[in-house]
Design a protein around this motif. Structure first.
Motif, PDB file in Angstrom:
ATOM      1  N   ASP A 166      52.406  -0.526   2.061  1.00 61.93           N
ATOM      2  CA  ASP A 166      51.282  -1.083   1.316  1.00 61.93           C
ATOM      3  C   ASP A 166      50.001  -0.798   2.090  1.00 61.93           C
ATOM      4  OD1 ASP A 166      50.232  -2.522  -0.868  1.00 61.93           O
ATOM      5  OD2 ASP A 166      49.975  -4.283   0.401  1.00 61.93           O
ATOM      6  N   PRO A 167      49.054  -0.084   1.490  1.00 63.16           N
ATOM      7  CA  PRO A 167      47.875   0.353   2.251  1.00 63.16           C
ATOM      8  C   PRO A 167      46.973  -0.795   2.680  1.00 63.16           C
ATOM      9  CG  PRO A 167      47.605   0.851  -0.081  1.00 63.16           C
ATOM     10  CD  PRO A 167      49.016   0.364   0.091  1.00 63.16           C
ATOM     11  N   GLN A 168      46.355  -0.614   3.841  1.00 63.92           N
ATOM     12  CA  GLN A 168      45.348  -1.537   4.342  1.00 63.92           C
ATOM     13  C   GLN A 168      43.970  -0.970   4.021  1.00 63.92           C
ATOM     14  OE1 GLN A 168      46.154  -2.071   8.514  1.00 63.92           O
ATOM     15  NE2 GLN A 168      47.938  -3.359   8.153  1.00 63.92           N
ATOM     16  N   LEU A 169      43.089  -1.831   3.538  1.00 62.95           N
ATOM     17  CA  LEU A 169      41.774  -1.380   3.081  1.00 62.95           C
ATOM     18  C   LEU A 169      40.669  -2.066   3.864  1.00 62.95           C
ATOM     19  CD1 LEU A 169      40.023   0.203   0.974  1.00 62.95           C
ATOM     20  CD2 LEU A 169      40.071  -1.883  -0.402  1.00 62.95           C
TER      21      LEU A 169
ATOM     22  N   ALA B  59      49.262   2.572  -6.137  1.00 61.30           N
ATOM     23  CA  ALA B  59      47.912   2.630  -6.712  1.00 61.30           C
ATOM     24  C   ALA B  59      47.153   1.351  -6.393  1.00 61.30           C
ATOM     25  CB  ALA B  59      47.977   2.854  -8.225  1.00 61.30           C
ATOM     26  N   ARG B  60      45.882   1.490  -6.072  1.00 58.89           N
ATOM     27  CA  ARG B  60      44.998   0.355  -5.829  1.00 58.89           C
ATOM     28  C   ARG B  60      43.666   0.603  -6.548  1.00 58.89           C
ATOM     29  NH1 ARG B  60      49.102  -1.211  -4.740  1.00 58.89           N
ATOM     30  NH2 ARG B  60      49.892  -2.234  -2.854  1.00 58.89           N
TER      31      ARG B  60
ATOM     32  N   VAL C 149      39.780   3.994  -8.305  1.00 59.45           N
ATOM     33  CA  VAL C 149      41.230   3.912  -8.179  1.00 59.45           C
ATOM     34  C   VAL C 149      41.694   4.955  -7.171  1.00 59.45           C
ATOM     35  CG1 VAL C 149      43.450   4.095  -9.363  1.00 59.45           C
ATOM     36  CG2 VAL C 149      41.477   3.134 -10.560  1.00 59.45           C
ATOM     37  N   VAL C 150      42.611   4.554  -6.281  1.00 58.81           N
ATOM     38  CA  VAL C 150      43.251   5.488  -5.355  1.00 58.81           C
ATOM     39  C   VAL C 150      44.749   5.461  -5.605  1.00 58.81           C
ATOM     40  CG1 VAL C 150      43.405   3.751  -3.515  1.00 58.81           C
ATOM     41  CG2 VAL C 150      43.545   6.188  -2.948  1.00 58.81           C
ATOM     42  N   GLU C 151      45.372   6.644  -5.619  1.00 57.29           N
ATOM     43  CA  GLU C 151      46.817   6.773  -5.811  1.00 57.29           C
ATOM     44  C   GLU C 151      47.411   7.556  -4.652  1.00 57.29           C
ATOM     45  OE1 GLU C 151      48.022   8.413  -9.506  1.00 57.29           O
ATOM     46  OE2 GLU C 151      47.287   6.732 -10.718  1.00 57.29           O
ATOM     47  N   ILE C 152      48.476   6.997  -4.064  1.00 57.26           N
ATOM     48  CA  ILE C 152      49.256   7.684  -3.041  1.00 57.26           C
ATOM     49  C   ILE C 152      50.585   8.064  -3.684  1.00 57.26           C
ATOM     50  CG2 ILE C 152      50.319   7.503  -0.764  1.00 57.26           C
ATOM     51  CD1 ILE C 152      48.317   5.298  -0.119  1.00 57.26           C
ATOM     52  N   GLN C 153      50.871   9.346  -3.775  1.00 62.88           N
ATOM     53  CA  GLN C 153      52.059   9.818  -4.481  1.00 62.88           C
ATOM     54  C   GLN C 153      52.982  10.545  -3.507  1.00 62.88           C
ATOM     55  OE1 GLN C 153      50.459  12.204  -7.667  1.00 62.88           O
ATOM     56  NE2 GLN C 153      49.903  10.432  -8.911  1.00 62.88           N
TER      57      GLN C 153
ATOM     58  N   PRO D 157      57.026  12.604   3.436  1.00 61.68           N
ATOM     59  CA  PRO D 157      56.140  13.579   4.064  1.00 61.68           C
ATOM     60  C   PRO D 157      54.685  13.345   3.672  1.00 61.68           C
ATOM     61  CG  PRO D 157      57.152  14.520   2.128  1.00 61.68           C
ATOM     62  CD  PRO D 157      57.736  13.142   2.264  1.00 61.68           C
ATOM     63  N   GLU D 158      53.821  14.363   3.877  1.00 57.30           N
ATOM     64  CA  GLU D 158      52.423  14.224   3.474  1.00 57.30           C
ATOM     65  C   GLU D 158      52.360  13.956   1.974  1.00 57.30           C
ATOM     66  OE1 GLU D 158      49.916  17.395   4.642  1.00 57.30           O
ATOM     67  OE2 GLU D 158      50.361  17.228   6.775  1.00 57.30           O
ATOM     68  N   ALA D 159      51.625  12.917   1.619  1.00 59.76           N
ATOM     69  CA  ALA D 159      51.540  12.507   0.211  1.00 59.76           C
ATOM     70  C   ALA D 159      50.344  13.171  -0.467  1.00 59.76           C
ATOM     71  CB  ALA D 159      51.415  10.990   0.121  1.00 59.76           C
ATOM     72  N   SER D 160      50.367  13.109  -1.781  1.00 61.57           N
ATOM     73  CA  SER D 160      49.232  13.560  -2.577  1.00 61.57           C
ATOM     74  C   SER D 160      48.298  12.371  -2.809  1.00 61.57           C
ATOM     75  CB  SER D 160      49.709  14.123  -3.919  1.00 61.57           C
ATOM     76  OG  SER D 160      48.614  14.439  -4.755  1.00 61.57           O
ATOM     77  N   ILE D 161      47.012  12.557  -2.525  1.00 62.87           N
ATOM     78  CA  ILE D 161      46.031  11.471  -2.624  1.00 62.87           C
ATOM     79  C   ILE D 161      45.044  11.779  -3.742  1.00 62.87           C
ATOM     80  CG2 ILE D 161      44.381  10.044  -1.367  1.00 62.87           C
ATOM     81  CD1 ILE D 161      47.201  10.049  -0.199  1.00 62.87           C
TER      82      ILE D 161
END
Length: 293
Positions: free
Chosen positions: A151-154, A234-235, A221-225, A173-177
């Motif tokens: 869970d991302p820290q903001l 998504a946040r 909106v930010v998405e980490i995939q 691995p490296e995610a798509s942002i």
């Protein structure tokens, strides 16, 4: 024959048997199609079972069964079994205490390997050799490594005319942002993105987006995939409130200046009227006195 000599003789027999297994495997490669690979995904710190099967005949003895799991890249021994028990003297230190077989399943032709506490360095190809009185079998498993993003820290830094989003997470691995406006998903934003390897083999992600409050009119909106494990985090962040507060502060200041000016003019007019009013009675009183005389 003493115990030490007997142990050396047993090890020699085992090594000879392994060499025979390898030789048969190499010969089979020369005359048969390559063994298909099974691809699995191991999750960080979880357990996984690498499948391997071999043919068995009803009533065939299993005491002569030899099972060897090795890494294809460097031939390291992951797990070995012979003489009806695990033989871990030659096991690579990387796998010490983390591997096990299912002896109760051998009669069903199951030589699968359980690997506990999957780590990044476990990723790669594994080959399973099984030798019985019925023949020799081999299978290859390609293990990929993955870790769900946390869970991302903001952190939000607000300036007078802009705001900066700093978001951090960790995974593999490296995610798509993706950064975009919720009102228009096609309006992609351009953040700064970095992936830094950590000590446990994961990636530490940091993505930074700076927004001009006077121009941004959208919910961000930010998405980490992480496509390897089909994960999307998504946040959503709304910048409208801080933007409006800045605008309203400017409007309030302007209205306060105008109102103050109007009050000053009004006070000046009242003062002038008071002066005129106080002078007029004095003149009338002086004229009356003159007439009486």
């Amino acid at each position: 024959m003493n115990t030490e000599t007997q142990g050396g003789h047993n090890r020699a027999k085992y090594l000879l048997h392994v060499l025979i297994v390898w030789g048969l495997a190499l010969l089979s490669d020369a005359f048969e199609d390559p063994v298909p690979e099974t691809t699995l995904i191991g999750i960080h710190r979880q357990s996984i079972v690498l499948g391997c099967s071999f043919p068995v005949n009803d009533g065939s003895p299993l005491e002569h069964t030899i099972i060897t799991w090795q890494r294809v890249e460097n031939n390291e021994v992951v797990h070995s079994y012979y003489y009806v028990k695990d033989q871990l003297n030659y096991q690579s230190e990387q796998y010490s205490g983390r591997t096990s077989l299912f002896p109760e399943e051998f009669k069903h032709g199951n030589a699968s390997l359980k690997l506990d506490g999957v780590k990044a360095e476990d990723a790669g190809r594994y080959i399973c050799f099984v030798s019985t009185i019925s023949g020799t079998t081999k299978e290859i498993v390609f293990l990929k490594f993955a870790a769900y993003y946390k869970d991302p820290q903001l952190l939000i830094k607000l300036q007078l005319s802009s705001a900066t989003f700093i978001l951090e997470s960790q995974g593999y691995p490296e995610a798509s942002i993706l950064w975009y406006c919720a009102e228009d998903k096609n309006l992609l934003l351009r953040p700064n993105i970095s992936f830094v390897p950590s000590e446990d083999g994961l990636y530490t992600l940091q993505t930074t987006l700076e927004v001009d409050n006077t121009k941004a009119i959208c919910s961000h909106v930010v998405e980490i995939q992480n496509y390897l494990v089909n994960q999307t985090v998504a946040r959503k962040f709304n910048l409208l409130f801080p933007q409006h507060s800045f605008q309203e502060d400017g409007i309030y200041k302007k209205w306060w200046i105008v109102l103050s000016s109007c009050m000053l003019v009004f006070v000046a007019i009242i003062a002038l009227l008071l002066v005129i009013y106080t002078r007029q009675p004095m003149k009338m009183e002086e004229k009356t006195k003159c007439e009486v005389i």
